[in-house]
Design a protein around this motif. Structure first.
Motif, PDB file in Angstrom:
ATOM      1  N   ILE A  92       0.783  -1.120  -0.038  1.00 13.95           N
ATOM      2  CA  ILE A  92      -0.005   0.000  -0.105  1.00 13.95           C
ATOM      3  C   ILE A  92       0.954   1.137  -0.048  1.00 13.95           C
ATOM      4  O   ILE A  92       0.573   2.213  -0.528  1.00 13.95           O
ATOM      5  N   TYR A 149       1.191   5.645  -1.913  1.00 14.34           N
ATOM      6  CA  TYR A 149       0.958   6.927  -1.158  1.00 14.34           C
ATOM      7  C   TYR A 149       1.818   8.017  -2.215  1.00 14.34           C
ATOM      8  O   TYR A 149       2.853   7.871  -2.705  1.00 14.34           O
ATOM      9  N   HIS A 157     -12.501   9.060   5.629  1.00 14.29           N
ATOM     10  CA  HIS A 157     -12.514   7.666   5.316  1.00 14.29           C
ATOM     11  C   HIS A 157     -14.166   7.226   5.283  1.00 14.29           C
ATOM     12  O   HIS A 157     -14.930   7.934   5.334  1.00 14.29           O
ATOM     13  N   MET A 190      -6.125   4.856   6.842  1.00  9.29           N
ATOM     14  CA  MET A 190      -7.316   5.384   6.016  1.00  9.29           C
ATOM     15  C   MET A 190      -6.922   6.862   5.653  1.00  9.29           C
ATOM     16  O   MET A 190      -7.120   7.321   4.621  1.00  9.29           O
ATOM     17  N   TRP A 247      -4.291   6.860   3.129  1.00 16.20           N
ATOM     18  CA  TRP A 247      -4.913   6.754   1.664  1.00 16.20           C
ATOM     19  C   TRP A 247      -5.690   8.012   1.340  1.00 16.20           C
ATOM     20  O   TRP A 247      -5.407   8.367   0.084  1.00 16.20           O
ATOM     21  N   SER A 282      -3.505  10.571  -0.125  1.00 18.52           N
ATOM     22  CA  SER A 282      -3.133  10.100  -1.440  1.00 18.52           C
ATOM     23  C   SER A 282      -3.935  10.008  -2.564  1.00 18.52           C
ATOM     24  O   SER A 282      -3.710   9.774  -3.665  1.00 18.52           O
ATOM     25  N   TYR A 302     -11.373   1.181   0.306  1.00 18.09           N
ATOM     26  CA  TYR A 302     -10.520   1.873  -0.375  1.00 18.09           C
ATOM     27  C   TYR A 302     -10.978   2.547  -1.400  1.00 18.09           C
ATOM     28  O   TYR A 302     -10.528   3.675  -1.965  1.00 18.09           O
TER      29      TYR A 302
END
Lengths: 574, 574
Positions: A12, A16, A213, A422, A425, A428, A488
């Motif tokens: 993962i 990023y 999230h 999250m 994430w 990103s 995601y």
């Protein structure tokens, strides 16, 4: 497979696109007493007299499926009367309170009692203030007794609020540790409106760090659990609302949505939820990182246990609440009474798979079920052939982060709190830390407008009334270990944010069944995102998760959306 | 004082905040044949048979005041019938055409004839296509004869269009030389809508280079003249529309407005003009530098010779035209029938002076006249105490240029055309060439929202229904010598762009009179802008310029604005 085997997606970190120059462990140490004080306050206000003994709740709730809804229905901690009250719709309750068949106080007590037990099981709440709520309920009862009329159409209804909505005199943190210092002097417009309409408040609900999230986990009060399956997230960012409303800790709730934050919680937790078109329900006075960001705007909207309650909220909030008198961004357009259309006059396009990330087995099964039910009822059902999905995903995700994550980092820097998986994430998204110029931002807006044009043309030229689609790739996702197995892929919800289309989440009555919804092991993922989402499908961990879908109409056709929501409700119940 | 003594403001170059890296004399040479071809086409289509002899028009029209309106009323080139037709309101004309008392063809011929003479005097047009219009009018007459009904509420009405609005198959340049190459394949939404409603088109009107002047001068067809005084600008950027409608070269016109571009032309030329709230009338399909810019959005709206015609346009465009079926940005909200309010129930706040730049003598006199008339009619008139004027000016001007003039320069660079003085001024708005980041742009948006909140609160908390204000510091400004004496201060109009409030320009029936409107020589300017604007007041050059004002209501209270416009009309006519 044990839940402990669920890991973050492989590699993962290679995805990023941000630098963590915001968290600061040393600084964060200094905030821990404030966090502890906040938790203590929450614990204190989770009234002891309403709780079940801790021993009633399994200690392995985070490693073994626990169904809170089932637990509550069997529990003798709630009286039969309390169960009866909390099972009623807001519409029924408002009617009975107005007729003095129920008092505001007994209604609030029932919901508050249930909410406290729900909190013990799901950790959905951030802030309880039940005594204040009861005082308000008493006043409402007095008013009704003295004047022979209610103060408004929501008189005495216990309504839960996403914590992010600014509440005068109460910490409003929005999931950011640094905002534990922030106490608004004035209520957000939505709170003013709902108070004028007669609502009682007593609980504010959980949300994720950064509000970005599709789960609800933060460094203040931790993560919430799904009311149907304790291993799963109730969704997010209005996840506390999802758990609260679906668990009947309130009869109506208010969430906000910029990428799916009303709809994921409604769908994951199993209730109704409306993401209205922008500028109908006020977001003014809330804490967020989106100040002045209007490329893809956040909206507020209701979560409820019936479509009638969604309408009750929308109609009374708009027509009697007149939010535009306080919030200059709301448009002064009344809620129209739109009758239920005749099923035979309606064309629905079903989106089975957006072509980018394939939905999981329970979603496929659910859509087929809905299709067959609609067809049986005479609805003209066609297949929605996806178009511009990648473009929409690209544009909206670039919009989320096009200030180079500036504002989110500002809000994190003040406390130095660590970034949750999250959040990493979300930081990103798009081009991550890249700060766009105003001209580049305009170009995104222009691409967005071109998308909106194409989708509007789709509806008009094909005479399609509604689109039905998955809310997410799957049912609620497993969200242990700080959410590393979380949701995601936002593409199914964020599509309707970039398009700004009114979208209603409706329950199908179905739920995930590991025996039926078996993984297709032969499937080869289409791309990295698809692989991440497919890897997460572990059938046996998802048992009991509700299956819900999105119903979408044209921009500002919110009333038509709700009207056909009623038709779907009728069809699915028969 | 001779008009030739009018100079650019002293030291104007010290105020410039841009670099001219866009114009390129060598490249521009290569575009001159295209410009010439465009002018030749315009000349050819300015039908010879409709013209007056050149000798009828004084050769010193640009150095000595010439009143085209008066000239047209006295001219025998127009028949009495043509004068009668062109003096009717659009509402009357639509009614007579629908009853077959007038044909679409004779109505168009009358307006086209008058428009051609008006063009000889004012240079208001960029594109004539009268034969096409007549063919359409014939078809409309045939349709009515065959079907016994009109195609729509604007059946047979000759409507002028700001050239910038994309017209399928016709060059659409928006005032940029480089766009002489651009021929849209599809009509703009507004053109589609108006065609569906029955409009006839035959003329498209002038606008300034960059669309960001309050005059109408460009490197393609040059500058337009005010129909009441040839030394003055008809305003801008929809200045061709102002001249055309006020000069009765059309019975209705469509302009666009991002800083005053409907209102300045209406006020300078002496007609009605409505800047509606955003997203009611479509701007989709127009040429502009504002693609994707939504901090302060452009709107489209009507110019007309009566308030009834403004309503006819708005109501039929919205309710029957349903622009949202083609333009996804328009909100599907019907035009409401709002009755004329009782004058005694209305509170009007009059803004005499915004504190930043002081209005000229005729504006002061006009406002006092309006105040006294309204008071006599029973209206509750209070003084508007200006607030946040500098903030509003600062924010909106920064928004105009916050892409660092990127898009405007892109559009200029392609032809290398020289920058006109007022374009240089527009490129110096805000921080000129400074490219904002997305985060800085968001901050501007947030400041805008805070302003909107304060003004909304002003209306609601003070129970003020309307604000009446100057449209500009003065009446139409002198605009010889490429506009260097033009309108520099936009604060009175741009205030309502940043606030997005519906604003109607109404004529008072008064006009500037050098004998009465004497300059106060003792006045000491407050700041550089004020000095620029005060220096420009040369009473004897402004004779006959109409005095008009703005009427503003709350956001999306367009219907209420028009309803009170009718009351003002009644009051001022009595």
């Amino acid at each position: 497979m044990s839940t402990l085997d669920i890991k973050a997606p492989k590699d993962i970190e290679s995805l990023y696109t941000f630098t963590d120059d915001a968290s600061n462990p040393e600084l964060f140490e200094s905030w821990k007493p404030k966090i502890q004080a906040y938790r203590d306050e929450l614990d204190k206000n989770t009234l002891k007299e309403y709780r079940v003994p801790e021993s009633d709740i399994p200690s392995d709730i985070d490693t073994k499926i626990f169904n809170t809804v089932e637990f509550l229905s069997k529990s003798t901690a709630l009286t039969e009367k309390e169960k009866e009250i909390t099972s009623m719709s807001a519409t029924e309750l408002a009617d009975k309170i107005a007729k003095s068949e129920l008092s505001s106080v007994e209604v609030l007590k029932a919901f508050a009692h249930r909410a406290v037990i729900l909190q013990q099981c799901t950790n959905f709440a951030m802030d309880f203030f039940i005594h204040e709520g009861l005082k308000r309920a008493e006043e409402l009862d007095d008013y009704l007794a003295k004047n022979g009329k209610t103060v408004g159409p929501l008189h005495g209804l216990p309504i839960s609020l996403k914590e992010q909505i600014g509440y005068a005199g109460k910490i409003t943190n929005g999931g950011w540790v640094s905002y534990l210092d922030y106490i608004p002097e004035e209520n957000a417009t939505t709170i003013k409106v709902l108070l004028n309409l007669g609502a009682t408040f007593y609980v504010r609900t959980n949300q994720p760090q950064s509000l970005m999230h599709l789960d609800s986990n933060n460094n203040i009060t931790g993560r919430s659990r799904n009311p149907y399956n304790s291993l799963l997230t109730p969704g997010g960012s209005s996840g506390g609302e999802g758990a609260c409303v679906a668990g009947k800790g309130s009869c109506l709730g208010v969430g906000t949505d910029i990428g799916g934050s009303i709809r994921a919680p409604a769908a994951f937790s199993g209730c109704w939820g409306l993401r209205p078109t922008s500028r109908r329900i006020s977001c003014w006075g809330g804490v967020s990182s989106g100040r002045g960001q209007e490329s893809v705007v956040a909206v507020a909207g209701p979560l409820a246990n019936s479509i009638d309650d969604i309408e009750l909220f929308m109609k009374s909030y708009i027509n009697e609440g007149k939010p535009w008198d306080d919030d200059q961004l709301c448009i002064p357009v009344l809620w129209r009474d739109v009758p239920k259309p005749n099923a035979k006059d309606v064309t629905v396009a079903i989106l089975y798979d957006d072509g980018l990330v394939k939905p999981h087995p329970p979603i496929e099964r659910g859509l087929k079920f809905v299709e067959s039910k609609l067809k049986d009822a005479g609805v003209n059902v066609i297949k929605f052939e996806p178009f511009e999905i990648e473009e929409a995903y690209d544009v909206v995700h670039k919009m989320y982060s096009c200030d180079g994550n500036y504002m989110q980092k500002e809000m994190i820097k003040k406390s130095g709190e660590p970034l949750l998986p999250m959040t990493k994430w979300a930081l990103s998204f798009g081009d991550g830390d890249k700060m766009y110029t105003a001209a580049e931002n305009r170009d995104l807006n222009y691409r967005r407008d071109a998308l909106r044009k194409k989708y509007n043309d789709y509806f008009v030229k094909n005479k399609v009334d509604y689109i039905i689609s998955p809310t997410y790739v799957g049912v609620a996702s497993v969200t242990i270990q700080d959410g590393i197995a979380g949701a995601y892929y936002w593409g199914y919800t964020s599509l309707f944010n970039i398009l700004d289309l009114p979208t209603l989440v409706f329950p199908t009555g179905l739920s995930q069944d590991p025996k039926v919804d078996v993984k297709d092991e032969s499937y080869v993922p289409r791309n990295k995102l698809d692989k991440i989402e497919q890897d997460k499908y572990v059938a046996e961990l998802l048992e009991g998760a509700p299956i819900c879908f999105q119903l979408t109409a044209r921009r500002y056709f919110d009333e038509e959306t709700v009207a056909f929501g009623k038709v779907i409700d009728d069809i699915l119940k028969n």
